[in-house]
Design an enzyme around this catalytic site. Structure first.
Site, PDB file in Angstrom:
ATOM      1  N   SER A 150       0.809  -1.224   0.000  1.00  0.00           N
ATOM      2  CA  SER A 150       0.000   0.000   0.000  1.00  0.00           C
ATOM      3  C   SER A 150       0.843   1.276   0.000  1.00  0.00           C
ATOM      4  O   SER A 150       1.595   1.522  -0.919  1.00  0.00           O
ATOM      5  CB  SER A 150      -0.956  -0.038   1.193  1.00  0.00           C
ATOM      6  OG  SER A 150      -1.832   1.048   1.174  1.00  0.00           O
TER       7      SER A 150
ATOM      8  N   GLU B   8     -12.307   6.319   7.129  1.00  0.00           N
ATOM      9  CA  GLU B   8     -11.296   6.758   8.080  1.00  0.00           C
ATOM     10  C   GLU B   8     -10.836   8.135   7.615  1.00  0.00           C
ATOM     11  O   GLU B   8     -10.937   8.466   6.426  1.00  0.00           O
ATOM     12  CB  GLU B   8     -10.118   5.783   8.093  1.00  0.00           C
ATOM     13  CG  GLU B   8     -10.475   4.438   8.696  1.00  0.00           C
ATOM     14  CD  GLU B   8      -9.261   3.531   8.834  1.00  0.00           C
ATOM     15  OE1 GLU B   8      -8.835   3.307   9.983  1.00  0.00           O
ATOM     16  OE2 GLU B   8      -8.750   3.057   7.814  1.00  0.00           O
ATOM     17  N   ALA B   9     -10.306   8.925   8.543  1.00  0.00           N
ATOM     18  CA  ALA B   9      -9.842  10.269   8.177  1.00  0.00           C
ATOM     19  C   ALA B   9      -8.774  10.201   7.086  1.00  0.00           C
ATOM     20  O   ALA B   9      -8.639  11.110   6.276  1.00  0.00           O
ATOM     21  CB  ALA B   9      -9.303  10.984   9.417  1.00  0.00           C
ATOM     22  N   ASN B  10      -8.041   9.069   7.004  1.00  0.00           N
ATOM     23  CA  ASN B  10      -6.980   8.919   5.995  1.00  0.00           C
ATOM     24  C   ASN B  10      -7.507   8.720   4.573  1.00  0.00           C
ATOM     25  O   ASN B  10      -6.728   8.618   3.627  1.00  0.00           O
ATOM     26  CB  ASN B  10      -6.032   7.775   6.371  1.00  0.00           C
ATOM     27  CG  ASN B  10      -6.727   6.415   6.383  1.00  0.00           C
ATOM     28  OD1 ASN B  10      -7.721   6.184   5.695  1.00  0.00           O
ATOM     29  ND2 ASN B  10      -6.205   5.489   7.181  1.00  0.00           N
TER      30      ASN B  10
ATOM     31  N   PRO C   4      -1.984   2.814  21.718  1.00  0.00           N
ATOM     32  CA  PRO C   4      -0.715   2.197  21.316  1.00  0.00           C
ATOM     33  C   PRO C   4      -0.710   1.915  19.820  1.00  0.00           C
ATOM     34  O   PRO C   4      -1.743   1.566  19.243  1.00  0.00           O
ATOM     35  CB  PRO C   4      -0.691   0.892  22.117  1.00  0.00           C
ATOM     36  CG  PRO C   4      -2.126   0.583  22.413  1.00  0.00           C
ATOM     37  CD  PRO C   4      -2.845   1.888  22.476  1.00  0.00           C
TER      38      PRO C   4
ATOM     39  N   GLY D 218      -0.116  -0.217  16.490  1.00  0.00           N
ATOM     40  CA  GLY D 218      -0.289  -1.654  16.258  1.00  0.00           C
ATOM     41  C   GLY D 218       0.988  -2.333  15.825  1.00  0.00           C
ATOM     42  O   GLY D 218       1.078  -3.559  15.818  1.00  0.00           O
TER      43      GLY D 218
END
EC number: 5.4.2.3
Length: 543
Positions: A64, A370-372, A498, A500
């Site tokens: 990606s 998602e904001a992305n 946290p 991932g």
């Protein structure tokens, strides 16, 4: 099943000593040269999953938005969705098994999941444009062949295209034709039908500049271009012919750095967008007359689509339940606008596409981004049937026409996963139909200033969260400290979670001004450093 062939072939795909990987939301990702054994073993696992589900399974070779040197792999389940969580565990276990344990691990999976070894297996494979992808794809094929599975290698595909192919195959063509031409035809036909009114109203060409991150999106968008109406003029930048994949370009770069990608010249108020490396994310942006950069991220995309779908529901007079799914990273003003102005219920879930997708399935119409910039819209079977029936059989002409537009919207959306090409066409159709400029879209609401930071810690596991990651449960005293800091600023909120993948804690803060958002983010970072075992130098103020 003869696992001996597996053992012999396995020796040709040795596991590097001491390497341990975790299958996460993005599958496996690391440096390409470390992935040969993983690819082979995911070929094996895809055969078992195919036998167990009696369906075609997908294997996508991509990393990606990661740098070009990296690569990765993810498996796609029968309806084009992400791999079932229990099989994620098998993937991790199998990838990390020592050479001599591989056959035993496969036998255990077969026993636990009651896999019939006589069942046929079918796997679809796709890959991105990284230099390492072709060779790693071959390792997947070696794994599939070792267990005598059937496979179809599509070669170069965007990630969403592979998800689409798998869904088409397993719905016996009801979702569409499992070919690239089938994908292009379905989307372009829906786009042409949907925009007919807008494009026939005499408006000139609508120009869009697209940064393809020097990735697979450029190739596929070029292939599709001739299917699209000439009124939409697409100019492709960062097409992979000169620069490196994802280097200072692409959706992730633009979102994180809040500036245009390298290689794309912007004039004031021009509509521009960026895909990520495998074309499953999209963000829009423009610069105003004063030269200020404006990002239109996943929150604003979700809002635009929600407005259009709500208006469409009113026109067809159908009482269908619509909901928007966000994560804690969604801008507070987007949530306020959706809930208070649009009266659409908003649900917050943990970060990660699988959580959003799962929640969106609970509605007749579930919008998630998602904001992305990764997101899509899901329609329940019942909702889709209602709309299609109305488009065909509706007695009232006006309602029937509105239902036909709704039906084309459904066909334009890739419901299996976020899809930059599909999302781009949905956005372009809505802007054309509503006669909106990019500035008018941006002005629907104003984002609250925010800041994201990372704090290095000795062990990220000391942080535990609840309430869709919006509150820290441990270490003791951290949430109380965050609550006290938040009280100091207007319209503020902050949370920590946290990472991932690495020993860092991610900090997000929002406030009425950028100065206050920066100050709050820094103070929360210091609290994390002090209470959660910070490593290295203490966090410095945002410069």
């Amino acid at each position: 099943m003869d696992f001996e062939a597996v053992g012999k072939c396995s020796a040709l795909h040795p596991k590097p000593a001491g390497l341990s990987l975790q299958y996460g939301t993005a599958g496996f990702r690391t440096k390409a040269e470390q992935l040969n054994h993983v690819m082979y073993r995911m070929g094996l696992l895809s055969v078992l999953r195919s036998k167990q589900t009696k369906s075609t399974i997908g294997v996508m070779v991509t990393a990606s938005h990661n740098p070009e040197e990296d690569n990765g792999v993810k498996l796609v389940d029968p309806l084009g969705e992400m791999l079932n969580p229990s099989w994620e565990e098998y993937a991790t276990h199998l990838a990390n098994a020592e050479e001599q344990e591989v056959q035993r691990v496969l036998a255990e999976i077969c026993q636990k999941e009651a896999v019939s070894l006589h069942q046929q297996a079918s796997v679809f494979i796709g890959r991105d444009t990284r230099p390492s992808s072709e060779k790693l794809s071959q390792s997947v094929i070696d794994g599939i062949s070792a267990l005598r599975g059937q496979y179809h290698d599509y070669g170069l595909l965007t990630t969403p295209q592979l998800h689409y192919m798998v869904c088409c195959q397993n719905t016996q063509g009801r979702y569409g034709k499992a070919t690239l031409e089938g994908y292009y035809n379905k989307l372009s036909k829906a786009f042409v039908e949907l925009t007919k009114q807008a494009f026939n109203s005499g408006e000139g060409q609508r120009c869009l500049k697209v940064d393809c991150a020097n990735g697979i999106g450029a190739l596929k968008l070029k292939e599709m271009e001739h299917n699209l109406p000439r009124q939409l003029s697409i100019h492709i930048y960062n097409d992979g012919s000169k620069e490196k994949l994802n280097h200072m370009c692409g959706a992730d770069f633009v979102k994180v750095h809040q500036k245009p990608p390298l290689g794309l010249e912007m004039k004031p108020n021009e509509r521009c967008c960026s895909f990520d490396g495998d074309a499953d994310r999209i963000v829009y942006y423009y610069t105003d007359a004063a030269g200020h950069f404006h990002l239109i991220d996943g929150d604003k995309i979700a809002t635009l689509i929600s407005i259009f779908l709500k208006e469409s529901l009113v026109k067809v007079e159908q009482k269908l339940v619509m909901g928007v799914v966000q994560t804690a990273y969604a801008n507070g003003n987007s949530t306020r606008y959706l809930e208070e102005t649009m009266k659409v219920p908003v649900h917050c879930v943990k970060t990660g596409v699988k959580h959003l997708h799962h929640k969106a399935q609970e509605f007749d119409i579930g919008v998630y981004f998602e904001a992305n910039g990764h997101g899509t819209v899901l329609f329940s079977k019942a909702a889709e049937e209602k709309i299609r029936h109305l488009a065909k059989e509706g007695k009232d002409n006006k309602k029937r026409e509105a239902a036909k537009m709704f039906e084309n919207t459904i066909d334009l959306i890739n419901q299996t996963v976020g899809d930059a090409i599909s999302d781009m066409l949905v956005i372009e159709a809505i802007l054309a139909l509503k006669g909106l400029t990019v500035q008018e879209w941006d002005a629907i609401y104003t984002d609250l200033p925010n800041r994201q930071l990372k704090v290095k810690v000795a062990d990220r596991r000391v942080i535990d969260t609840a309430d869709a990651e919006r509150r820290a449960v441990s270490p003791p005293g951290l949430q109380e400290k965050i609550d006290d800091l938040v009280k100091k600023y207007r319209l503020s909120r902050a949370f920590v979670r946290p990472s991932g993948t690495e020993d860092v804690v991610r900090v997000y803060a929002e406030a009425d001004t950028q100065e206050n958002a920066d100050a709050l983010a820094h103070e929360v970072s210091l609290a994390v450093y002090q209470l959660a075992g910070g490593a290295g130098e203490p966090p410095q103020p945002v410069s």
